[in-house]
Design a protein around this motif. Structure first.
Motif, PDB file in Angstrom:
ATOM      1  N   PRO A  53       0.845  -1.203   0.000  1.00 59.25           N
ATOM      2  CA  PRO A  53       0.000   0.000   0.000  1.00 59.25           C
ATOM      3  C   PRO A  53       0.882   1.256   0.000  1.00 59.25           C
ATOM      4  CG  PRO A  53      -0.645  -1.530   1.755  1.00 59.25           C
ATOM      5  CD  PRO A  53       0.693  -1.979   1.249  1.00 59.25           C
ATOM      6  N   VAL A  54       0.642   2.121  -0.975  1.00 58.50           N
ATOM      7  CA  VAL A  54       1.448   3.324  -1.156  1.00 58.50           C
ATOM      8  C   VAL A  54       0.542   4.549  -1.084  1.00 58.50           C
ATOM      9  CG1 VAL A  54       2.895   4.621  -2.773  1.00 58.50           C
ATOM     10  CG2 VAL A  54       3.157   2.132  -2.569  1.00 58.50           C
ATOM     11  N   ALA A  55       0.799   5.415  -0.120  1.00 56.59           N
ATOM     12  CA  ALA A  55       0.070   6.681  -0.014  1.00 56.59           C
ATOM     13  C   ALA A  55       0.726   7.695  -0.939  1.00 56.59           C
ATOM     14  CB  ALA A  55       0.076   7.192   1.416  1.00 56.59           C
ATOM     15  N   ILE A  56      -0.082   8.337  -1.768  1.00 55.41           N
ATOM     16  CA  ILE A  56       0.447   9.314  -2.717  1.00 55.41           C
ATOM     17  C   ILE A  56      -0.250  10.654  -2.530  1.00 55.41           C
ATOM     18  CG2 ILE A  56       1.043   7.588  -4.455  1.00 55.41           C
ATOM     19  CD1 ILE A  56      -1.525   8.464  -5.963  1.00 55.41           C
ATOM     20  N   LEU A  70       3.720  17.595  -9.071  1.00 57.57           N
ATOM     21  CA  LEU A  70       4.634  17.207  -8.011  1.00 57.57           C
ATOM     22  C   LEU A  70       4.035  16.015  -7.290  1.00 57.57           C
ATOM     23  CD1 LEU A  70       7.168  17.729  -6.273  1.00 57.57           C
ATOM     24  CD2 LEU A  70       5.732  19.206  -4.842  1.00 57.57           C
ATOM     25  N   VAL A  71       4.731  14.879  -7.335  1.00 59.06           N
ATOM     26  CA  VAL A  71       4.234  13.636  -6.751  1.00 59.06           C
ATOM     27  C   VAL A  71       5.074  13.284  -5.530  1.00 59.06           C
ATOM     28  CG1 VAL A  71       3.719  11.197  -7.164  1.00 59.06           C
ATOM     29  CG2 VAL A  71       3.592  12.837  -9.058  1.00 59.06           C
ATOM     30  N   LYS A  72       4.392  12.966  -4.441  1.00 55.23           N
ATOM     31  CA  LYS A  72       5.068  12.468  -3.244  1.00 55.23           C
ATOM     32  C   LYS A  72       4.413  11.147  -2.857  1.00 55.23           C
ATOM     33  CE  LYS A  72       6.367  17.017  -1.430  1.00 55.23           C
ATOM     34  NZ  LYS A  72       6.308  17.934  -0.263  1.00 55.23           N
ATOM     35  N   ALA A  73       5.230  10.185  -2.416  1.00 51.63           N
ATOM     36  CA  ALA A  73       4.700   8.871  -2.070  1.00 51.63           C
ATOM     37  C   ALA A  73       5.570   8.223  -1.007  1.00 51.63           C
ATOM     38  CB  ALA A  73       4.642   7.974  -3.306  1.00 51.63           C
ATOM     39  N   ASN A  74       4.923   7.465  -0.119  1.00 52.68           N
ATOM     40  CA  ASN A  74       5.686   6.721   0.884  1.00 52.68           C
ATOM     41  C   ASN A  74       6.016   5.342   0.315  1.00 52.68           C
ATOM     42  OD1 ASN A  74       3.117   5.591   0.964  1.00 52.68           O
ATOM     43  ND2 ASN A  74       3.114   5.316   3.187  1.00 52.68           N
ATOM     44  N   MET A 163       0.896   9.235   4.743  1.00 52.28           N
ATOM     45  CA  MET A 163       2.075  10.021   5.072  1.00 52.28           C
ATOM     46  C   MET A 163       1.814  10.886   6.305  1.00 52.28           C
ATOM     47  SD  MET A 163       3.463  11.068   1.268  1.00 52.28           S
ATOM     48  CE  MET A 163       1.842  11.285   0.549  1.00 52.28           C
ATOM     49  N   ASP A 164       0.594  11.375   6.422  1.00 49.98           N
ATOM     50  CA  ASP A 164       0.197  12.160   7.595  1.00 49.98           C
ATOM     51  C   ASP A 164      -0.950  11.450   8.317  1.00 49.98           C
ATOM     52  OD1 ASP A 164       2.030  14.305   7.059  1.00 49.98           O
ATOM     53  OD2 ASP A 164       0.685  14.912   5.441  1.00 49.98           O
ATOM     54  N   VAL A 165      -2.052  11.269   7.599  1.00 50.56           N
ATOM     55  CA  VAL A 165      -3.233  10.606   8.149  1.00 50.56           C
ATOM     56  C   VAL A 165      -3.482   9.330   7.350  1.00 50.56           C
ATOM     57  CG1 VAL A 165      -5.700  10.834   8.597  1.00 50.56           C
ATOM     58  CG2 VAL A 165      -4.204  12.832   8.821  1.00 50.56           C
TER      59      VAL A 165
END
Length: 261
Positions: A53-56, A70-74, A163-165
């Motif tokens: 599972p990847v949060a984006i 701008l893409v951010k992902a864990n 990433m946060d919630v």
């Protein structure tokens, strides 16, 4: 692309014109959607890539005519290609609508509407299975009620990441096959809808339905495969082609709500 520990940050360049807000709106359909969320500037979702599972989160940089995302992902670095491919597909980032824009400008009724929403791309769900469940959930119900059923399903059975919630991904076939039919009923699904979803999930997990082969089939062959599934008529099959396979030359022909509008 920059990486720090298990985080990815990179940019993507959609084919212009592109507006993330309008495209996400078309994907979400209702503000209450808990799988695809939007806070006015950032789109968030959890995707399951290679079982992880990847949060984006995505934000648009630049105008609709010179867009970048701008893409951010864990996610670990090796998932970058899979993530970029999924986002390109989901958000229609490289879909060429030039001929559509040229055609619409010659239609006095269509032109103002197209200009108002210039930059929206045709989004699709990450998998045919998710499109199928969305279609079945919304059969003979208002879209608002259908989204509520899908929310309940995701909250109860979708993998989580954040990433946060923490946020819920849409359940995969392997998540769904473990659900007791009575639990579906408790979530608000009818008996027939629960049976259709469970049977399709079991077909995929057991290897008796190849979702990858469906992607490769032409429209006629894909429709035939889908019409063979329990609970699937013309509207559902064509909806899956449009929203699950990205076949923008297909539209659910007996969609009464769309026709009335």
């Amino acid at each position: 692309m920059a990486t720090t520990k298990s985080a990815l940050t990179f940019t993507m360049r959609p084919r212009p014109p592109f507006r993330l807000d309008l495209t996400v709106w078309a994907l979400r359909r209702r503000e209450r959607n808990v799988v695809d969320t939007w806070d006015g500037s950032t789109y968030r979702r959890v995707l399951v890539l290679d079982g992880v599972p990847v949060a984006i989160s995505l934000r648009q940089l630049g105008s609709s005519e010179y867009p970048s995302l701008l893409v951010k992902a864990n996610a670990p670095p090796h998932l970058h290609p899979s993530l970029a491919k999924s986002l390109t597909s989901m958000l229609g980032l490289q879909v060429d609508l030039d001929r559509f824009y040229a055609m619409s400008m010659r239609d006095r009724r269509l032109a103002p509407l197209v200009e108002q929403f210039r930059g929206v791309k045709p989004p699709r769900f990450p998998s045919p299975f998710e499109a199928f469940v969305n279609a079945v959930a919304c059969q003979q119900l208002s879209l608002t009620v259908g989204i509520e059923l899908l929310n309940r399903l995701a909250i109860q059975f979708g993998p989580t990441a954040g990433m946060d919630v923490p946020q819920h991904a849409f359940p995969r076939p392997e998540d769904v096959v473990r659900i007791d039919p009575n639990h579906f009923r408790q979530l608000g699904f009818s008996y027939n809808k629960a049976r259709s979803i469970l049977e399709f999930a079991n077909l995929i997990v057991s290897g008796h339905f190849d979702a990858g082969a469906l992607e490769q089939a032409n429209n006629s062959a894909a429709l035939e495969q889908l019409r063979g599934l329990r609970g699937v008529g013309r509207w559902t099959a064509e909806y899956v082609l449009l929203r699950g396979l990205g076949r923008i030359d297909v539209f659910p022909g007996d969609d009464v709500g769309a026709r009335n509008r």
